[in-house]
Design a protein around this motif. Structure first.
Motif, PDB file in Angstrom:
ATOM      1  N   ILE A 166       0.905  -1.069  -0.048  1.00 38.18           N
ATOM      2  CA  ILE A 166      -0.006  -0.122  -0.079  1.00 38.18           C
ATOM      3  C   ILE A 166       1.001   1.167  -0.072  1.00 38.18           C
ATOM      4  O   ILE A 166       0.617   2.255  -0.743  1.00 38.18           O
ATOM      5  N   ALA A 167       1.998   1.456   0.757  1.00 32.23           N
ATOM      6  CA  ALA A 167       2.822   2.349   0.791  1.00 32.23           C
ATOM      7  C   ALA A 167       3.651   2.580  -0.506  1.00 32.23           C
ATOM      8  O   ALA A 167       3.609   3.687  -0.804  1.00 32.23           O
ATOM      9  N   GLU A 168       4.066   1.461  -0.904  1.00 30.93           N
ATOM     10  CA  GLU A 168       4.748   1.721  -2.270  1.00 30.93           C
ATOM     11  C   GLU A 168       3.860   2.033  -3.454  1.00 30.93           C
ATOM     12  O   GLU A 168       4.432   2.849  -4.267  1.00 30.93           O
ATOM     13  N   ALA A 169       2.819   2.142  -3.195  1.00 33.87           N
ATOM     14  CA  ALA A 169       1.710   2.765  -4.301  1.00 33.87           C
ATOM     15  C   ALA A 169       1.137   3.984  -3.951  1.00 33.87           C
ATOM     16  O   ALA A 169       0.390   4.713  -4.377  1.00 33.87           O
ATOM     17  N   GLY A 170       2.067   4.710  -2.888  1.00 32.98           N
ATOM     18  CA  GLY A 170       1.459   5.930  -2.507  1.00 32.98           C
ATOM     19  C   GLY A 170       0.542   6.059  -1.453  1.00 32.98           C
ATOM     20  O   GLY A 170       0.123   7.268  -1.216  1.00 32.98           O
ATOM     21  N   GLY A 171       0.364   5.138  -0.785  1.00 30.95           N
ATOM     22  CA  GLY A 171      -0.901   5.087   0.206  1.00 30.95           C
ATOM     23  C   GLY A 171      -0.666   5.584   1.524  1.00 30.95           C
ATOM     24  O   GLY A 171       0.700   5.842   1.813  1.00 30.95           O
ATOM     25  N   LEU A 172      -1.505   5.707   2.297  1.00 33.80           N
ATOM     26  CA  LEU A 172      -1.388   6.115   3.763  1.00 33.80           C
ATOM     27  C   LEU A 172      -2.019   4.894   4.799  1.00 33.80           C
ATOM     28  O   LEU A 172      -3.085   4.421   4.400  1.00 33.80           O
ATOM     29  N   ILE A 173      -1.091   4.801   5.708  1.00 40.41           N
ATOM     30  CA  ILE A 173      -1.759   3.821   6.822  1.00 40.41           C
ATOM     31  C   ILE A 173      -1.753   4.506   8.127  1.00 40.41           C
ATOM     32  O   ILE A 173      -1.009   5.407   8.687  1.00 40.41           O
ATOM     33  N   ALA A 174      -3.244   4.795   8.446  1.00 40.58           N
ATOM     34  CA  ALA A 174      -3.824   5.404   9.712  1.00 40.58           C
ATOM     35  C   ALA A 174      -3.834   4.676  11.044  1.00 40.58           C
ATOM     36  O   ALA A 174      -4.535   3.714  10.974  1.00 40.58           O
ATOM     37  N   VAL A 175      -2.908   5.079  11.914  1.00 42.37           N
ATOM     38  CA  VAL A 175      -2.606   4.321  13.193  1.00 42.37           C
ATOM     39  C   VAL A 175      -3.849   4.570  14.293  1.00 42.37           C
ATOM     40  O   VAL A 175      -4.022   6.055  14.307  1.00 42.37           O
ATOM     41  N   GLY A 176      -4.373   3.390  14.869  1.00 41.17           N
ATOM     42  CA  GLY A 176      -5.488   3.779  15.769  1.00 41.17           C
ATOM     43  C   GLY A 176      -5.064   3.657  17.239  1.00 41.17           C
ATOM     44  O   GLY A 176      -4.061   3.296  17.339  1.00 41.17           O
ATOM     45  N   TYR A 177      -6.007   3.846  17.939  1.00 41.22           N
ATOM     46  CA  TYR A 177      -5.530   4.081  19.523  1.00 41.22           C
ATOM     47  C   TYR A 177      -6.165   2.994  20.381  1.00 41.22           C
ATOM     48  O   TYR A 177      -5.948   3.033  21.544  1.00 41.22           O
ATOM     49  N   TRP A 178      -6.997   1.768  19.806  1.00 38.93           N
ATOM     50  CA  TRP A 178      -7.361   1.012  20.705  1.00 38.93           C
ATOM     51  C   TRP A 178      -6.805  -0.180  20.550  1.00 38.93           C
ATOM     52  O   TRP A 178      -5.969  -0.520  19.932  1.00 38.93           O
ATOM     53  N   ASP A 179      -7.343  -1.368  21.689  1.00 47.10           N
ATOM     54  CA  ASP A 179      -6.520  -2.257  21.944  1.00 47.10           C
ATOM     55  C   ASP A 179      -6.321  -3.158  20.915  1.00 47.10           C
ATOM     56  O   ASP A 179      -5.453  -3.927  20.383  1.00 47.10           O
ATOM     57  N   GLY A 180      -7.574  -3.401  19.899  1.00 50.06           N
ATOM     58  CA  GLY A 180      -7.399  -4.343  18.834  1.00 50.06           C
ATOM     59  C   GLY A 180      -6.348  -3.945  17.740  1.00 50.06           C
ATOM     60  O   GLY A 180      -6.039  -4.645  16.967  1.00 50.06           O
ATOM     61  N   ALA A 181      -6.092  -2.717  17.688  1.00 52.03           N
ATOM     62  CA  ALA A 181      -5.151  -2.204  16.628  1.00 52.03           C
ATOM     63  C   ALA A 181      -3.837  -2.133  17.521  1.00 52.03           C
ATOM     64  O   ALA A 181      -2.664  -2.558  16.549  1.00 52.03           O
ATOM     65  N   VAL A 182      -3.558  -1.555  18.461  1.00 49.68           N
ATOM     66  CA  VAL A 182      -2.428  -1.475  18.947  1.00 49.68           C
ATOM     67  C   VAL A 182      -1.805  -2.375  20.425  1.00 49.68           C
ATOM     68  O   VAL A 182      -0.974  -2.137  21.203  1.00 49.68           O
ATOM     69  N   CYS A 183      -2.788  -3.081  20.826  1.00 48.05           N
ATOM     70  CA  CYS A 183      -2.881  -4.405  21.922  1.00 48.05           C
ATOM     71  C   CYS A 183      -2.964  -3.481  23.166  1.00 48.05           C
ATOM     72  O   CYS A 183      -3.506  -4.053  23.930  1.00 48.05           O
ATOM     73  N   ASP A 184      -1.907  -2.293  23.357  1.00 51.38           N
ATOM     74  CA  ASP A 184      -1.887  -1.762  24.618  1.00 51.38           C
ATOM     75  C   ASP A 184      -2.362  -0.305  24.344  1.00 51.38           C
ATOM     76  O   ASP A 184      -1.824   0.423  23.734  1.00 51.38           O
ATOM     77  N   ILE A 185      -3.481   0.301  25.160  1.00 49.17           N
ATOM     78  CA  ILE A 185      -4.064   1.551  24.722  1.00 49.17           C
ATOM     79  C   ILE A 185      -3.315   2.639  25.063  1.00 49.17           C
ATOM     80  O   ILE A 185      -3.545   3.728  24.941  1.00 49.17           O
ATOM     81  N   SER A 186      -2.237   2.526  25.800  1.00 51.79           N
ATOM     82  CA  SER A 186      -1.419   3.610  26.387  1.00 51.79           C
ATOM     83  C   SER A 186      -0.839   4.588  25.464  1.00 51.79           C
ATOM     84  O   SER A 186      -0.481   4.087  24.250  1.00 51.79           O
ATOM     85  N   PRO A 187      -0.757   5.757  25.482  1.00 52.81           N
ATOM     86  CA  PRO A 187       0.044   6.604  24.524  1.00 52.81           C
ATOM     87  C   PRO A 187       1.306   6.357  24.222  1.00 52.81           C
ATOM     88  O   PRO A 187       1.746   6.183  22.938  1.00 52.81           O
ATOM     89  N   ALA A 188       2.084   5.529  25.191  1.00 57.43           N
ATOM     90  CA  ALA A 188       3.395   4.971  24.697  1.00 57.43           C
ATOM     91  C   ALA A 188       3.229   3.866  23.638  1.00 57.43           C
ATOM     92  O   ALA A 188       4.026   3.750  22.848  1.00 57.43           O
TER      93      ALA A 188
END
Length: 391
Positions: free
Chosen positions: A297-319
């Motif tokens: 996706i990135a190589e084709a010029g796309g964007l990956i938007a990172v979320g803030y919830w546990d299903g996406a980042v496992c631990d919801i802390s800002p860190a």
């Protein structure tokens, strides 16, 4: 009046009172159960972070706030997003996504297409118009109308953005009035098409400029990452992508099966967005697709938007959110990472949109350069929209 009639009348009055109470208070109660902020112990906010945050142009690719029964022009003490809190958090651009179908249980593994639907229940509870009880297109339009009404009620603070020219005007105006917020419309899945390609143009005319293809269920366009088939794009799905891109509608592959993502990449004439996600190498979750596909996706010029919830980042802390961003920068390059909160999407988070400085601080603490922080926090989103919105 007879005693029996008095008892009957009293019972009717009590029933009416109960109904009024349910419809007045139940929507807020329900949302409070789904959209929670769990405050965690965080690092003190440095003066460097405060100064940098004030200078940032911040953009978020994904918030489901229009689904809920709140006046977004008024500050609320629950949920994650409203316009006063966007202003407090220094958010310049917010993509509001319309949810039209979502399964009970929000299962990331597997959902049948005919499974029980939460949005139908929510439409009834929140007294949405009758046509929304059956039509998914009507649900998207109803939520779009809500956003247009918020903009009309608060023209000094909100601008609706649907073209390169309205974006250019907004950026110029915001340089003079830093509290301005630019609002955009997207769909959460193309269930909103009601299996009719003509509805792409209908939704375009209502101002939709981003459409995702799937949500939690397989649909006529192809397989969901959380569906049962694992299918790629159908012929209908290919026609839909072609039509979307002919209208300069941004195609969002969040929630799409890995085969759908491959098929869209193979045929797409324009860069793609994944509007809310994590990265599998950072968080091994069924919500996240492979790093290899992210690279494509990135190589084709796309964007990956990172979320803030546990299903996406496992631990919801800002860190942890900052850790996902750091991982994405290393994997894909800072110019391909953005923010996609999934605020108000039945998610539990550690901060709401007014508290985004906590993420700025966490990124600085990770040692990420101020240049890369500017890109990730909003400059990438601005550039992408400048290049891909309709003229």
């Amino acid at each position: 009046m007879s005693r029996m009639k008095k008892i009957g009348l009293s019972s009717l009055l009590l029933l009416a009172l109960l109904i009024v109470t349910v419809f007045n208070f139940a929507p807020a109660y329900v949302e409070k159960q789904f959209n929670r902020v769990t405050a965690l112990e965080s690092l003190p906010i440095s003066q460097q972070a405060l100064d940098l945050h004030r200078q940032l142009f911040i953009g978020d690719w994904h918030s489901d706030s229009l689904m809920w029964d709140r006046d977004l022009n008024r500050p609320s003490d629950f949920g994650h997003v409203d316009f006063p809190r966007l202003q407090k958090g220094n958010v310049a651009l917010q993509m509001f996504t319309t949810v039209t179908k979502s399964p009970s249980g929000l299962n990331y593994e597997q959902n049948e297409a005919d499974a029980s639907d939460n949005v139908t229940k929510l439409a009834l509870l929140q007294r949405w118009p009758v046509d929304t009880w059956q039509s998914l297109r009507a649900r998207a339009i109803y939520q779009a109308d809500k956003l247009h009404e918020f903009v009309e009620e608060n023209p000094d603070k909100i601008r609706f953005i649907d073209s390169k020219s309205t974006l250019t005007d907004f950026v110029a105006q915001r340089a003079v009035e830093p509290s301005l917020v630019g609002a955009l419309l997207g769909t959460e899945g193309s269930h909103a098409l009601d299996e009719d390609l003509a509805n792409i143009k209908v939704l375009y005319d209502y101002g939709f400029r981003m459409m995702s293809l799937q949500h939690f269920f397989d649909n006529k366009l192809g397989g969901s990452l959380h569906g049962t088939s694992g299918d790629g794009l159908s012929d209908f799905g290919r026609e839909a992508v072609q039509m979307m891109q002919s209208l300069d509608i941004i195609v969002d592959v969040s929630h799409s099966s890995e085969q759908v993502v491959r098929d869209v990449l193979a045929m797409s004439q324009k860069p793609l967005v994944m509007s809310h996600t994590g990265l599998l190498g950072h968080c091994d979750s069924p919500r996240n697709i492979s790093d290899t596909l992210m690279q494509q996706i990135a190589e084709a010029g796309g964007l990956i938007a990172v979320g803030y919830w546990d299903g996406a980042v496992c631990d919801i802390s800002p860190a942890s959110v900052a850790g996902a961003i750091e991982y994405g920068i290393a994997l894909l390059g800072a110019e391909h990472i953005a923010l996609g909160s999934d605020f108000d999407g039945a998610t539990k988070v550690a901060f709401d949109t007014s508290e985004l400085v906590e993420l700025t601080q966490a990124l600085l603490t990770k040692g990420i350069s101020q240049e890369d922080i500017r890109l990730v926090m909003g400059d990438n989103m601005l550039r992408f929209l400048q290049q891909n919105l309709p003229d």
